[in-house]
Design a protein around this motif. Structure first.
Motif, PDB file in Angstrom:
ATOM      1  N   TYR A 127      -6.500  18.984  13.262  1.00  0.00           N
ATOM      2  CA  TYR A 127      -7.959  18.989  13.402  1.00  0.00           C
ATOM      3  C   TYR A 127      -8.432  17.823  14.263  1.00  0.00           C
ATOM      4  CZ  TYR A 127     -12.913  18.903  12.239  1.00  0.00           C
ATOM      5  OH  TYR A 127     -14.290  18.897  12.325  1.00  0.00           O
ATOM      6  N   HIS A 150     -10.393  17.887  17.806  1.00  0.00           N
ATOM      7  CA  HIS A 150     -11.822  17.565  17.809  1.00  0.00           C
ATOM      8  C   HIS A 150     -12.161  16.128  18.199  1.00  0.00           C
ATOM      9  CE1 HIS A 150     -11.794  21.237  15.319  1.00  0.00           C
ATOM     10  NE2 HIS A 150     -13.019  21.399  15.767  1.00  0.00           N
ATOM     11  N   ILE A 200     -10.668  18.967   4.612  1.00  0.00           N
ATOM     12  CA  ILE A 200      -9.777  19.796   5.419  1.00  0.00           C
ATOM     13  C   ILE A 200      -9.063  20.841   4.560  1.00  0.00           C
ATOM     14  CG2 ILE A 200      -7.750  19.803   6.920  1.00  0.00           C
ATOM     15  CD1 ILE A 200     -10.180  18.530   8.217  1.00  0.00           C
ATOM     16  N   ILE A 244     -11.124  25.361   6.996  1.00  0.00           N
ATOM     17  CA  ILE A 244     -10.413  24.727   8.111  1.00  0.00           C
ATOM     18  C   ILE A 244      -8.915  24.921   7.970  1.00  0.00           C
ATOM     19  CG2 ILE A 244      -9.869  22.521   9.225  1.00  0.00           C
ATOM     20  CD1 ILE A 244     -12.710  21.604   8.541  1.00  0.00           C
TER      21      ILE A 244
END
Length: 257
Positions: free
Chosen positions: A79, A83, A183, A189
């Motif tokens: 992630y 990001h 998460i 996610i």
């Protein structure tokens, strides 16, 4: 019934409970293998590395490999790499055990920063100290993004329910004045990333687990079907008045593939 191609399987309370084996869970994995169905152990536990998960499963009669294990530590790394903005390396302050630490430090894109990190990542830490909470809260108040690997308030064990990472994150959230981005389950996610890892569409997958608040809600949040087994935290009485999972069984032996 759908012809599910991928089973996203929880561990604690589904395959084992502490040191004890849930035999029906082990038989379920063996049945999947015999039927040629793919599976991924989708755990919220960040205290173990994938290799340690494989070793623990072997003790319970499940022979598998790290390609069939996906943790919030792995998902958190993916992630952030996807990001994070700005220059490399990405400054992080980690609270957590070997499963989280090893996953991050094997990626050169990250560096430890105790003063002004870009991110504070909090995973289960059975050696949590006041100092760690203070450093994390200060960094978050100063602009670091607060990431929680999972929101489990409690963990099943041989000794009963233990405080989970969600309880740790709650303390840091109250101190810093900021809520974390989670998460792990029930966040969509980790499910999205697990499906991508396995090259599977959500309509072809089903989440299997014992915890309504994490496993089943992860399915709701990601539009993936759910199979609740009452061998762990959530019992039938707990489902009254709530949105119902796709399937509920008291033993995974009762779920027909």
């Amino acid at each position: 019934m759908k012809d599910y191609q991928l089973f996203l399987i929880d561990l604690d309370g589904t395959i084992y409970r502490g040191k004890g084996t849930i035999e029906a869970g082990v038989r379920f994995v063996h049945r999947l293998e015999q039927a040629g169905k793919d599976y991924l152990f989708l755990t919220n536990n960040t205290t173990r590395t994938p290799e340690m998960v494989v070793d623990k499963l072997a003790l319970h009669g499940v022979k598998t490999d790290t390609a069939h294990v996906y943790t919030p530590s792995m998902a958190s790394v993916s992630y952030l790499l996807e990001h994070a903005s700005g220059q490399l390396p990405i400054g992080v302050y980690l609270i957590g055990e070997i499963g989280l630490q090893q996953e991050f430090w094997q990626h050169t894109e990250f560096e430890l920063n105790n003063k002004n990190p870009d991110y504070v990542i909090v995973g289960m830490d059975r050696d949590l100290t006041y100092h760690k909470v203070q450093v994390a809260a200060d960094a978050i108040r100063n602009g670091a993004v607060f990431i929680g690997t999972n929101a489990d308030l409690n963990l099943p064990s041989d000794e009963g329910l233990l405080p989970g990472n969600g309880s740790q994150c709650a303390m840091i959230a109250v101190s810093s004045g900021h809520e974390p981005l989670y998460i792990g389950k029930p966040s969509p996610i980790i499910v999205k990333m697990a499906l991508a890892k396995m090259h599977c569409q959500k309509e072809q997958a089903i989440l299997v687990g014992d915890n309504y608040q994490t496993d089943i809600k992860a399915g709701f949040n990601s539009q993936v079907d759910q199979l609740l087994v009452t061998t762990g935290i959530t019992q039938l009485a707990d489902l009254q008045g709530k949105r119902q999972p796709t399937f509920v069984v008291d033993s995974l032996d009762k779920f027909k593939l």
